[in-house]
Design a protein around this motif. Structure first.
Motif, PDB file in Angstrom:
ATOM      1  N   ILE A  67     -17.352 -59.569 -52.037  1.00 52.70           N
ATOM      2  CA  ILE A  67     -17.439 -58.217 -51.473  1.00 52.70           C
ATOM      3  C   ILE A  67     -16.075 -57.738 -50.996  1.00 52.70           C
ATOM      4  O   ILE A  67     -15.609 -56.644 -51.334  1.00 52.70           O
ATOM      5  CB  ILE A  67     -18.456 -58.176 -50.315  1.00 52.70           C
ATOM      6  CG1 ILE A  67     -19.873 -58.416 -50.856  1.00 52.70           C
ATOM      7  CG2 ILE A  67     -18.385 -56.842 -49.578  1.00 52.70           C
ATOM      8  CD1 ILE A  67     -20.904 -58.638 -49.768  1.00 52.70           C
ATOM      9  N   GLY A  68     -15.408 -58.573 -50.208  1.00 53.36           N
ATOM     10  CA  GLY A  68     -14.108 -58.187 -49.666  1.00 53.36           C
ATOM     11  C   GLY A  68     -13.061 -57.993 -50.742  1.00 53.36           C
ATOM     12  O   GLY A  68     -12.300 -57.015 -50.723  1.00 53.36           O
ATOM     13  N   LEU A  74     -10.504 -51.751 -55.422  1.00 48.13           N
ATOM     14  CA  LEU A  74     -10.735 -50.320 -55.605  1.00 48.13           C
ATOM     15  C   LEU A  74      -9.581 -49.480 -55.082  1.00 48.13           C
ATOM     16  O   LEU A  74      -9.439 -48.312 -55.461  1.00 48.13           O
ATOM     17  CB  LEU A  74     -12.028 -49.904 -54.900  1.00 48.13           C
ATOM     18  CG  LEU A  74     -13.315 -50.602 -55.364  1.00 48.13           C
ATOM     19  CD1 LEU A  74     -14.495 -50.130 -54.526  1.00 48.13           C
ATOM     20  CD2 LEU A  74     -13.557 -50.347 -56.841  1.00 48.13           C
ATOM     21  N   PHE A  75      -8.745 -50.053 -54.217  1.00 48.93           N
ATOM     22  CA  PHE A  75      -7.697 -49.273 -53.558  1.00 48.93           C
ATOM     23  C   PHE A  75      -6.292 -49.603 -54.057  1.00 48.93           C
ATOM     24  O   PHE A  75      -5.328 -48.977 -53.621  1.00 48.93           O
ATOM     25  CB  PHE A  75      -7.757 -49.511 -52.043  1.00 48.93           C
ATOM     26  CG  PHE A  75      -9.023 -49.013 -51.398  1.00 48.93           C
ATOM     27  CD1 PHE A  75      -9.144 -47.702 -50.965  1.00 48.93           C
ATOM     28  CD2 PHE A  75     -10.103 -49.864 -51.246  1.00 48.93           C
ATOM     29  CE1 PHE A  75     -10.309 -47.246 -50.380  1.00 48.93           C
ATOM     30  CE2 PHE A  75     -11.279 -49.424 -50.652  1.00 48.93           C
ATOM     31  CZ  PHE A  75     -11.387 -48.103 -50.228  1.00 48.93           C
ATOM     32  N   GLY A 145      -2.798 -58.345 -52.874  1.00 48.91           N
ATOM     33  CA  GLY A 145      -2.591 -57.072 -53.534  1.00 48.91           C
ATOM     34  C   GLY A 145      -1.255 -56.421 -53.254  1.00 48.91           C
ATOM     35  O   GLY A 145      -0.304 -56.520 -54.034  1.00 48.91           O
ATOM     36  N   VAL A 146      -1.142 -55.747 -52.114  1.00 47.34           N
ATOM     37  CA  VAL A 146      -0.028 -54.836 -51.880  1.00 47.34           C
ATOM     38  C   VAL A 146       1.301 -55.568 -51.674  1.00 47.34           C
ATOM     39  O   VAL A 146       2.334 -55.159 -52.216  1.00 47.34           O
ATOM     40  CB  VAL A 146      -0.328 -53.925 -50.668  1.00 47.34           C
ATOM     41  CG1 VAL A 146       0.815 -52.939 -50.459  1.00 47.34           C
ATOM     42  CG2 VAL A 146      -1.630 -53.167 -50.893  1.00 47.34           C
ATOM     43  N   LEU A 147       1.314 -56.645 -50.907  1.00 46.44           N
ATOM     44  CA  LEU A 147       2.570 -57.363 -50.673  1.00 46.44           C
ATOM     45  C   LEU A 147       3.111 -57.946 -51.975  1.00 46.44           C
ATOM     46  O   LEU A 147       4.316 -57.893 -52.236  1.00 46.44           O
ATOM     47  CB  LEU A 147       2.354 -58.473 -49.633  1.00 46.44           C
ATOM     48  CG  LEU A 147       3.590 -59.287 -49.238  1.00 46.44           C
ATOM     49  CD1 LEU A 147       4.714 -58.374 -48.769  1.00 46.44           C
ATOM     50  CD2 LEU A 147       3.247 -60.304 -48.159  1.00 46.44           C
ATOM     51  N   THR A 148       2.227 -58.486 -52.805  1.00 42.96           N
ATOM     52  CA  THR A 148       2.651 -59.022 -54.095  1.00 42.96           C
ATOM     53  C   THR A 148       3.155 -57.921 -55.001  1.00 42.96           C
ATOM     54  O   THR A 148       4.195 -58.054 -55.662  1.00 42.96           O
ATOM     55  CB  THR A 148       1.488 -59.769 -54.769  1.00 42.96           C
ATOM     56  OG1 THR A 148       1.037 -60.818 -53.914  1.00 42.96           O
ATOM     57  CG2 THR A 148       1.915 -60.356 -56.096  1.00 42.96           C
ATOM     58  N   LEU A 388      -7.593 -54.964 -61.622  1.00 42.19           N
ATOM     59  CA  LEU A 388      -8.418 -55.795 -62.507  1.00 42.19           C
ATOM     60  C   LEU A 388      -8.261 -57.270 -62.158  1.00 42.19           C
ATOM     61  O   LEU A 388      -9.235 -58.035 -62.178  1.00 42.19           O
ATOM     62  CB  LEU A 388      -8.027 -55.547 -63.965  1.00 42.19           C
ATOM     63  CG  LEU A 388      -8.276 -54.129 -64.493  1.00 42.19           C
ATOM     64  CD1 LEU A 388      -7.723 -53.983 -65.906  1.00 42.19           C
ATOM     65  CD2 LEU A 388      -9.772 -53.809 -64.486  1.00 42.19           C
ATOM     66  N   MET A 389      -7.038 -57.677 -61.840  1.00 45.56           N
ATOM     67  CA  MET A 389      -6.806 -59.061 -61.417  1.00 45.56           C
ATOM     68  C   MET A 389      -7.604 -59.388 -60.163  1.00 45.56           C
ATOM     69  O   MET A 389      -8.267 -60.434 -60.085  1.00 45.56           O
ATOM     70  CB  MET A 389      -5.324 -59.293 -61.140  1.00 45.56           C
ATOM     71  CG  MET A 389      -4.431 -59.368 -62.351  1.00 45.56           C
ATOM     72  SD  MET A 389      -2.676 -59.378 -61.879  1.00 45.56           S
ATOM     73  CE  MET A 389      -2.693 -60.639 -60.607  1.00 45.56           C
TER      74      MET A 389
END
Length: 437
Positions: A67-68, A74-75, A145-148, A388-389
């Motif tokens: 879920i998380g 999505l963002f 996600g974002v940091l990578t 997608l990843m």
């Protein structure tokens, strides 16, 4: 109206004693390593502790992870657009602040669940499930996600003809860091406890925030520099350059090659996440110890380092399709190794497959998008690919867990993964660089 990024604060990269791209490479590498608490390899060490502390079953924790992580996927395209607008430093610092705060909340997640349960008369396990789902969303979105995304894209922008060399050095360091991380985190837990380990990781991320402010810069042009530091003469050997055409996200989505490469890269996230999240259980039912399970990342990382170094260097002179095919062969070996892990040969096949897959993943995940689609919309395009990843990594733990619950082993997960790899391999044979169309 362009956003003012103040690239010369706290110092001007143009006055750095060497070409600043190499410092950007080091900074990007550290940024990706600092994302480990949000990566599955960082979460997996805490899996059994969270199951006990939050009074959740393995399937329930896997569902919360799904879920998380799915919500975070999505963002990420929107986060990529934020990166395109505000640059690497702002995006990385914002992500790191969120990651540090999330780790702090994880350290007291059992206490929070108990307090909320007492105030609402809702069962502890129900509260803990909802809470950990929200925390997994924050953890995965900010860390994995974002940091990578911000760190990896920054590195790509500082180099052109030396991109493969720079990425090979970075990938080798990353592979080693990711390999030793489980044992490092486990040693902290054993010397303190799981809650204190989360606090220690939060403190490390706070130190990184300061580091990112000092050393992160989005691209050489805004600093009065050029990629690679100077104009490099053309080599006799064919070198692959950046795209002449700058694709928008909408245009990239219309190309079949985007989806094949994105899904192939996402497979690594799917398989490694499912495997790593359940690694202790996978090895336990095959007759191995926890130490043996966590130690598998060391030899796999050695192969991964070699594969990353070779793959990144030759990517400057070889079509990415050939690297993709070798990568998919590595994926297939991993699936075979998982399916026959109870046999001694499965252990070594799994190491070889994970090493090849992990090493060449770092090549494809970094170099594919600027080469095929350009840099103008790199954040948005790589953000969709990362979505997608992340979605693949979201469904993997529950997929593996349910297979184990229903069949008593993880063999079917390897077989299903192998079928998907064969399909991707067949499609990959027909696709070429969209710049050549």
């Amino acid at each position: 109206m362009p956003i003012k990024r103040h690239p010369n604060l706290p110092f001007a990269p143009s006055k750095f004693p060497i070409f600043y791209g190499w410092m950007a490479m080091i900074a990007a590498t550290i940024g990706i390593i600092c994302s480990i608490p949000g990566q599955t390899i960082g979460v997996s060490v805490f899996t059994d502790y969270l199951i006990d502390a939050l009074q959740l079953s393995r399937d329930a924790l896997s569902s919360a992870y799904l879920i998380g992580t799915a919500m975070s996927s999505l963002f990420l395209t929107k986060a990529g657009k934020v990166y395109d607008k505000f640059g690497a430093r702002f995006t990385a610092i914002l992500a790191a602040c969120t990651l540090a705060f999330t780790l702090l909340l994880f350290s007291i997640s059992d206490q929070m669940s108990g307090s909320i349960s007492s105030m609402t008369n809702i069962s502890f396990s129900t509260i803990s499930f909802v809470l950990v789902s929200a925390l997994f969303f924050m953890l995965r979105f900010s860390g994995q996600g974002v940091l990578t995304l911000a760190s990896r894209n920054m590195l790509m922008k500082w180099f052109n003809k030396r991109r493969g060399l720079a990425n090979s050095i970075s990938s080798g360091i990353q592979s080693f860091g990711f390999a030793v991380a489980p044992l490092f985190v486990a040693s902290i837990i054993h010397s303190t406890n799981w809650s204190a380990a989360y606090l220690i990781m939060a403190a490390i991320i706070v130190a990184f925030i300061i580091f990112a402010y000092i050393f992160f810069r989005d691209n050489p042009e805004e600093c009065g520099l050029i990629p690679d530091g100077k104009v490099i003469e053309e080599k006799k050997k064919k070198a692959f350059k950046d795209s002449n055409k700058q694709f928008t996200l909408k245009e990239a989505k219309k190309t079949p090659i985007f989806w094949v490469y994105a899904l192939a890269i996402a497979f690594s996230a799917f398989f490694i996440t499912g495997f790593t999240f359940n690694v202790v259980s996978i090895f336990e039912i095959s007759g191995y110890s926890e130490q043996k399970a966590l130690s598998i990342f060391i030899p796999a990382s050695l192969i991964s380092i070699v594969a990353a170094l070779a793959g990144n260097v030759i990517s400057d002179y070889m079509p990415l399709k050939r690297i993709l095919i070798i990568y998919l062969i590595g994926c297939m070996l991993s699936c075979i190794g998982l399916s026959c892990l109870s046999h001694w040969s499965g252990y070594y096949i799994l190491i070889l497959g994970n090493g090849l897959m992990g090493g060449l993943f770092s090549v494809l995940a970094s170099i594919t998008w600027p080469r095929f689609f350009g840099q103008d919309h790199l954040g948005a395009i790589s953000g969709l690919a990362m979505s997608l990843m992340v979605f693949g990594s979201a469904i993997a733990p529950l997929f593996f867990s349910r297979i184990f619950t229903l069949t008593g082993s993880y063999q079917l997960a390897g077989i299903a993964g192998g079928v998907l790899v064969i399909i991707l391999l067949l499609f990959s044979l027909k696709l070429n660089n969209p710049q050549e169309d």
